[in-house]
Write an enzyme that holds these catalytic residues in place. Structure first.
Site, PDB file in Angstrom:
ATOM      1  N   LYS A  83      -3.090   3.338  -8.251  1.00  0.00           N
ATOM      2  CA  LYS A  83      -2.985   4.756  -8.623  1.00  0.00           C
ATOM      3  C   LYS A  83      -4.325   5.298  -9.098  1.00  0.00           C
ATOM      4  CE  LYS A  83       1.424   5.612  -7.929  1.00  0.00           C
ATOM      5  NZ  LYS A  83       1.821   6.602  -6.918  1.00  0.00           N
ATOM      6  N   GLU A  99      -5.911   6.204  -6.001  1.00  0.00           N
ATOM      7  CA  GLU A  99      -5.227   7.344  -5.386  1.00  0.00           C
ATOM      8  C   GLU A  99      -5.663   8.670  -6.004  1.00  0.00           C
ATOM      9  OE1 GLU A  99      -1.034   7.717  -6.111  1.00  0.00           O
ATOM     10  OE2 GLU A  99      -0.662   8.594  -4.151  1.00  0.00           O
ATOM     11  N   CYS A 144       7.256  -1.315  -8.052  1.00  0.00           N
ATOM     12  CA  CYS A 144       6.308  -0.887  -9.088  1.00  0.00           C
ATOM     13  C   CYS A 144       6.419  -1.710 -10.358  1.00  0.00           C
ATOM     14  CB  CYS A 144       6.539   0.568  -9.436  1.00  0.00           C
ATOM     15  SG  CYS A 144       6.412   1.624  -7.999  1.00  0.00           S
ATOM     16  N   GLU A 161      -9.254  14.011  -1.146  1.00  0.00           N
ATOM     17  CA  GLU A 161      -8.382  15.104  -0.696  1.00  0.00           C
ATOM     18  C   GLU A 161      -7.368  15.522  -1.771  1.00  0.00           C
ATOM     19  OE1 GLU A 161      -8.545  12.056   0.499  1.00  0.00           O
ATOM     20  OE2 GLU A 161      -6.589  11.220   0.990  1.00  0.00           O
TER      21      GLU A 161
END
Lengths: 635, 411
Positions: free
Chosen positions: A391, A394, A562, A399
């Protein structure tokens, strides 16, 4: 025979054909451990036999999730009649042997091995992220190490690799146990880390010794969870977060994912299996976060967006006979997304364009929430508490700036937050409980179970079944527990026949006229966790096998989903992951709302903000993204 | 070094009791394929043949275990990764007596039920590759290899694979890893290759010299073989002799030859020490030159390195330890770090900056390495450290001025 593993045979488990009948003649062997006779199962390792008989044998390179290596040699024991000591972790018992686990020779060898490891291990415990959670430290304590018999490294040899947003490699602390290698090659089938060089030059490295950011690392962080020392750690942003908290001009927002709350108790020395949702909220506010949001809210939103996307793809394929990429893959797991981008770039069209819950929330906080509260988005610092190392990568994808700002500023792991809480002098388990903040205060159990493998699929099914058939999901699956997609089996597959259809709900009426085209269809779904399992499905799809006929597949990069993520407390093993899953499912069971489409705040946001509905223009701008065909060859 | 090469490259008439005795190409295969497998095993067992790589595991037992393992495929691998410092006997066998090695493999394959033989040829012997391939082609032409050998229903073929240079690949499980395309590192044992070897199939890994002895045993009998050598070390052994002597080279001598006798044969004078078994072997001082070469006394893979009075034993030891520091596969802790510590100890002695207490700690560490390392490399690498410091302590610790040792040793 066990299924074929990719790791070299030198690092593979032993294959001993066990008798089929456990109680049949010859299936048990009587061995002597420390002069006590015990019955053990044929083919069991000495380590397993000792464990069952409450005899402690120290280990270092051994990890229950990984295949056997036998290279640290710390678990050596004496087997009568053998010239050399044998490693308990790798020695299968196939004869009535006599074992000594603590003879003078064994103790001396173990002490020598610890001393040798310490002679190569740079740094001091008090300046290490793994202080009090380090297996080498524990061993040194167990064997009463009070001096460096064979010396100690005075200067670091390797440069610390800080290139990756997710994983930091400090090879000066590496003890060459190769758990990370086995994790990367065997457990995850990524293969970024490998032993390089031989003799005194042996070290763990990447392809051409490139920095981690420049190789095909998927940032899953599973190697961190299995590193016995501080050689691997997550890229910790907590100092900058403290600065933001201490800065009165900043509005510091934190969203918390479902898995950290089910595991953070472990950081405080508690047994796994209990959630601390309410306590965590209070602790976060006391640390100084201005508002605390529940990522489950955007998990619910993900279900609506991703579910709608699936319906649209199916509608195009079945009714309009257009070419669309099916099966649709989930995109919540950034490790999985990067895995696909590297290893199967030709399938990126199959990935749902819906962002992960973290990134959806990030985009909403700096738009919807900022407007509502009248805060300038540039003054918002958005932190995401995640069980995940990927994450961190990410939120730094270039973008991910659809709000006009960096949507999420920092990804924070469970471990790092645990550290922050301790630093603030708070004992989490004794905190009073408090709720999440509005306007996203309510979340459903469906969003919560995203944390476990199969959770996204279950959440999606709870909504799809109700929205399409008009029936209550409880009438199809008792208590709305969709058990076929639960559990830790590597790959799960299920078929859901749609025998009847109901009216199209208001939210979707502008997209499909009716459900008749789905009547009589069978929804085929699959769930995989751990990229090694994902690889199996992808290879099957490539070969045109059964999974290529699926409609929707949930992929999670980490074993267990997760809750087994690379940012979760260390140690990890299947038992611990099961307990965390139990904590999550228990909490889901206790919630009043357990379906994403019944979350009234979600309905509200479509009324007031995402006004053109799921997969509409606004939603597409803020809640959807695109992917990159990375491939395996990086310049 | 130059003399060494010349001695081996110039083909003189070689004579010896077993391996270099007369043999007619093809005889062993012709005889073996008419025999029952059990009879061959019995013959090998009767001969008392033991592995010539150094460990001395009875060949008949290895073959019997491989033969007994249940599997649809089996392999016989010829370990031609001759890498022990000071060993060059396999090179002679492969260059001058390929018929013995290959026919030994065929007989072994027939006995254990293998369909495939693989020669793992060390990378430095690449120059032999073509010649050996040609030889195999000739064997195929004569139906000594290939489908239905000599009209029987036994089919067997041999392929040659080149190694990739690491010393550790001479260890049989590391060799198999390397054959499979992995990093050459030893496996955990058990399971042993006779059960789970190449690609998971039962595999017998035999030294070049072991296989070369087989055709002689088949044609002349186990009892003939037993006539040479001693009770527990039957037959003969090839010795690769190098160092301070007049006639270095490869010698075939019966087991039980004493070091004194060997030194006499090769023309060694003023010999101070003999390193038997290469870097991983032991260093024998002059006072023990009456000891015999053989499994009962000094087992060896055949490397004999002779040091005369002018040599500095500490330098010799340092050289060996440097070798192990580099050649450890780096997998297990005792070997990977232990050898570094032993080398550091040697360097401390060299500088005169050491305590006897620490040197004794290192000897203890050496003993741990001997029992706790994963494979034979780590288990034998402390041998020279322990034996040289023990047998030459007067020279190393108590002489002054000479040998680069400044005499300021701690007490």
């Amino acid at each position: 025979m066990k299924e074929k593993l990719r790791a070299p045979k030198a690092q593979q488990p032993l294959i001993v054909e066990k008798p089929t009948l456990e109680d049949g003649i010859g299936s048990k062997v009587t061995v002597e451990i420390n002069e006590k006779k015990v019955q053990v199962l044929f083919g069991q390792t000495i380590l397993e036999a000792c464990k069952e008989n409450q005899i402690h044998v120290p280990t270092l390179c051994h990890h229950p999730d990984l295949c056997i290596a036998g290279n640290c040699r710390i678990c050596v024991v004496e087997v009568e009649g053998m010239r050399t000591l044998q490693t308990a972790c790798s020695f299968p018992i196939t004869a009535p042997i006599k074992i000594k686990t603590s003879s003078p020779m064994v103790r001396k060898a173990r002490r020598h091995i610890i001393d040798l490891l310490l002679s190569e291990h740079y740094g001091e415990c008090y300046s290490c992220v793994r202080n009090n959670n380090c297996e080498l430290q524990t061993l040194a304590k167990e064997y009463g190490v009070d001096s460096y018999t064979f010396g100690h490294v005075q200067e670091p040899v390797y440069e610390v690799d800080l290139s990756s947003y997710s994983v930091v490699r400090d090879m000066n602390k590496c003890v060459n146990c190769r758990r990370c290698v086995r994790t990367c090659i065997d457990l995850q089938e990524v293969g970024v880390l490998e032993a390089i060089g031989r003799g005194d030059k042996t070290h763990i490295g990447t392809f051409l010794e490139k920095p981690l950011a420049d190789v095909i690392c998927i940032n899953c962080g599973q190697c961190i969870n299995r590193c016995p020392t501080g050689a691997l750690r997550a890229n910790d942003p907590s100092d900058v977060i403290w600065n933001a908290i201490d800065d009165p001009t900043k509005h510091v927002v934190i969203q918390t994912a479902p898995s950290p709350r089910a595991a953070i108790g472990e950081v405080f020395g508690l047994e796994p299996g209990k959630s601390f949702t309410g306590e965590l909220n209070t602790a976060l506010r006391r640390i100084g976060f201005d508002v605390v949001f529940d990522t489950n809210f955007t998990a619910d939103l993900t279900i609506i967006e991703e579910g709608t996307e699936l319906i649209l793809r199916l509608y195009k394929a079945l009714v309009k006979k257009e070419q669309v990429a099916l099966p649709q893959f989930t995109s919540c797991s950034p490790g999985w997304v990067k895995y696909l981008e590297h290893f199967y770039p030709e399938y990126i069209d199959n990935l749902s364009s819906a962002k992960s819950p973290q990134q959806m929330f990030g985009a909403l906080i700096k738009t919807f929430y900022a407007q509502k509260k009248g805060i300038d988005p540039k003054d918002i610092v958005s932190v995401a508490l995640m069980p995940c190392a990927a994450k961190k990568f990410e939120c730094n994808r270039p973008e991910m700036v659809d709000s006009g700002y960096k949507d999420v500023d920092f990804g924070l792991t469970t471990r790092e937050l645990g550290q922050m809480i301790q630093e603030a002098g708070i004992y989490l388990p004794e905190m009073p409980k408090s709720n999440f903040d509005d306007p996203f205060g309510e979340a459903s159990g469906a969003g919560l179970i995203f944390g476990a493998t199969g959770g996204v699929m279950e959440a999606a099914l709870r909504s799809v079944i109700e929205l399409v058939t008009g029936k209550k999901v409880e009438d199809v699956f008792a208590n709305a527990d969709i058990t076929p997609v639960r559990g830790f089996e590597g790959i799960k597959y299920a078929e859901i026949p749609i025998t009847e259809v109901g009216p199209v709900p208001k939210l979707l009426q502008h997209l499909v006229p009716d459900w008749n085209w789905l009547k009589g269809a069978t929804l085929k779904i699959a769930v995989a966790h751990g990229t090694a399992n994902a690889k199996k499905i992808m290879d099957d799809i490539k070969a045109g096998g059964k999974f290529s006929e699926c409609h929707f597949i949930e992929f999670m990069a980490c074993p267990g989903g997760c809750l087994g993520g690379g940012g979760q407390p260390i140690p990890t093993d299947e038992e611990i992951r099961k307990m965390r899953a139990k904590a999550i499912y228990d909490e889901d069971n206790s919630l009043p709302v357990r379906k994403s489409h019944e979350n009234r705040h979600v309905a509200e946001i479509y009324d007031v903000f995402l006004t053109d509905g799921p997969c509409g223009h606004i939603s597409h701008k803020l809640l959807h993204t695109h992917y990159i065909k990375r491939g395996k060859y990086i310049a | 070094m130059k003399t060494q090469l010349e001695n081996n490259i110039i083909k003189t008439e070689r004579t010896g009791p077993v391996l270099f005795s007369p043999y007619k190409r093809g005889d062993a295969i012709k005889k073996a394929v008419k025999q029952k497998r059990e009879d061959i095993l019995f013959e090998i067992k009767d001969s008392g043949l033991k592995g010539r790589g150094g460990a001395g595991f009875p060949t008949s037992t290895k073959w019997m275990l491989t033969a007994a393992a249940k599997a649809d495929k089996k392999f016989i691998v010829c370990n031609a990764d001759e890498g022990e410092p000071g060993t060059f006997k396999d090179r002679v066998l492969l260059m001058e007596y390929p018929q013995l090695v290959f026919e030994g493999m065929v007989v072994g394959g027939y006995t254990i039920g293998a369909q495939t033989g693989i020669v793992y040829l060390r990378a430095e012997y690449e120059y032999m590759f073509e010649q050996l391939e040609n030889y195999l082609a000739n064997m195929r032409e004569d139906n000594l290899l290939g489908e239905n050998i000599l009209g029987t229903d036994f089919s067997f073929d041999i392929s040659i694979r080149l190694g990739s240079g690491a010393y550790v690949c001479g260890e049989e499980t590391a060799l198999i890893e390397s054959l499979e395309g992995h990093r050459g590192e030893p496996r955990n044992r058990p399971p042993f290759p006779v059960n789970t070897g190449y690609m998971g199939y039962p595999t017998s890994v035999n030294n070049v010299e072991t296989l070369a002895a087989v055709p002689h045993i088949i044609t002349k009998g186990g009892s003939w073989f037993k006539k040479f050598g001693t009770d527990k070390s039957t037959g003969s052994k090839l010795f690769s002799v190098s160092g301070d002597c007049e006639r270095p080279g490869v010698y075939e001598l019966p087991w039980g030859t004493s070091i004194n006798e060997l030194l006499e044969i090769v023309g060694a004078k003023n010999t101070k020490a003999v390193q038997v078994g290469g870097a991983s072997g032991i260093c024998v001082p002059r006072s023990q030159f009456d000891r015999k070469l053989g499994y009962e006394d000094i087992p060896t893979g055949g490397s004999v390195i002779i040091f005369n009075e002018s040599r500095n034993m500490l330098h010799v030891l340092k050289n060996f330890m440097e070798f192990f520091v580099e050649e450890s596969c780096g997998q297990c802790t005792p070997c990977r770090i232990g050898n570094i510590k032993l080398l550091e100890g040697v360097e401390m002695i060299e500088r005169g900056e050491f305590t006897f207490k620490y040197i004794n700690t290192l000897k203890e560490l050496g003993r741990t390495m001997q029992v706790a390392s994963k494979c034979g490399l780590g288990q034998s690498s402390p041998n020279s450290f322990i034996s040289i410091l023990e047998n030459f302590k007067d020279e190393i610790f108590h002489t002054t001025g000479t040998n680069g040792f400044n005499g300021k040793a701690g007490k």
